[in-house]
Write a protein that holds these residues in place. Sequence first.
Motif, short mmCIF file in Angstrom:
data_model
loop_
_atom_site.label_atom_id
_atom_site.label_comp_id
_atom_site.label_asym_id
_atom_site.label_seq_id
_atom_site.Cartn_x
_atom_site.Cartn_y
_atom_site.Cartn_z
N SER A 64 0.83 -1.21 0.00
CA SER A 64 0.00 0.00 0.00
C SER A 64 0.86 1.26 0.00
CB SER A 64 -0.94 -0.01 1.21
OG SER A 64 -1.68 1.19 1.29
N LEU A 65 1.93 1.28 0.79
CA LEU A 65 2.82 2.45 0.79
C LEU A 65 3.59 2.54 -0.53
CD1 LEU A 65 4.04 4.96 2.03
CD2 LEU A 65 5.55 3.49 3.40
N GLU A 66 3.99 1.40 -1.08
CA GLU A 66 4.65 1.41 -2.39
C GLU A 66 3.70 1.98 -3.45
OE1 GLU A 66 7.78 -2.27 -1.98
OE2 GLU A 66 5.73 -2.74 -2.58
N PHE A 67 2.43 1.58 -3.39
CA PHE A 67 1.44 2.09 -4.33
C PHE A 67 1.27 3.60 -4.16
CE2 PHE A 67 -3.01 2.85 -5.71
CZ PHE A 67 -2.91 2.39 -7.02
N HIS A 68 1.25 4.05 -2.92
CA HIS A 68 1.15 5.49 -2.65
C HIS A 68 2.30 6.25 -3.31
CE1 HIS A 68 0.62 9.32 -0.63
NE2 HIS A 68 1.88 9.23 -0.20
#
Length: 132
Positions: A64-68
């Motif tokens: 999720s943080l990588e996607f952000h």
Amino acid sequence: MDDFIAYLDTSEVQAGKLEELKTAMAELAEFVKLNEPRILAYRAYFSADGSTMSVLHFHPDVASLEFHMQVAGPKFAPIAPLLKMRSIEVFGTPTEELVAQLHAKARLLGDATVIVRDLHAGFDRLPRAEET
């Protein structure tokens, strides 16, 4: 394995740029809300005197943080003249690639320090994907 990731960055607001930064951050928050359905929380906070901003977000996992970083990353450069980032703190276990992305963001927005804090103990009551 606990994949939960918390992110906190802290920046100095450039003189005379507070209102412009507040507008930019409100727009960024709305963009994140509409385009990142897995993020658990995304919030921008300003000190009482308006000299400092902190951005706090919570992610169910590293992905999720990588996607952000991938989706919101292009939105960071336009706010660079409005602030000077001092630190990025990540609570959890990011991938090496994610840490490299955070260092790039830190350089772009003010040559900030990147700190990774590994989980020692604790718990959360966040629903897991298999529970929802």
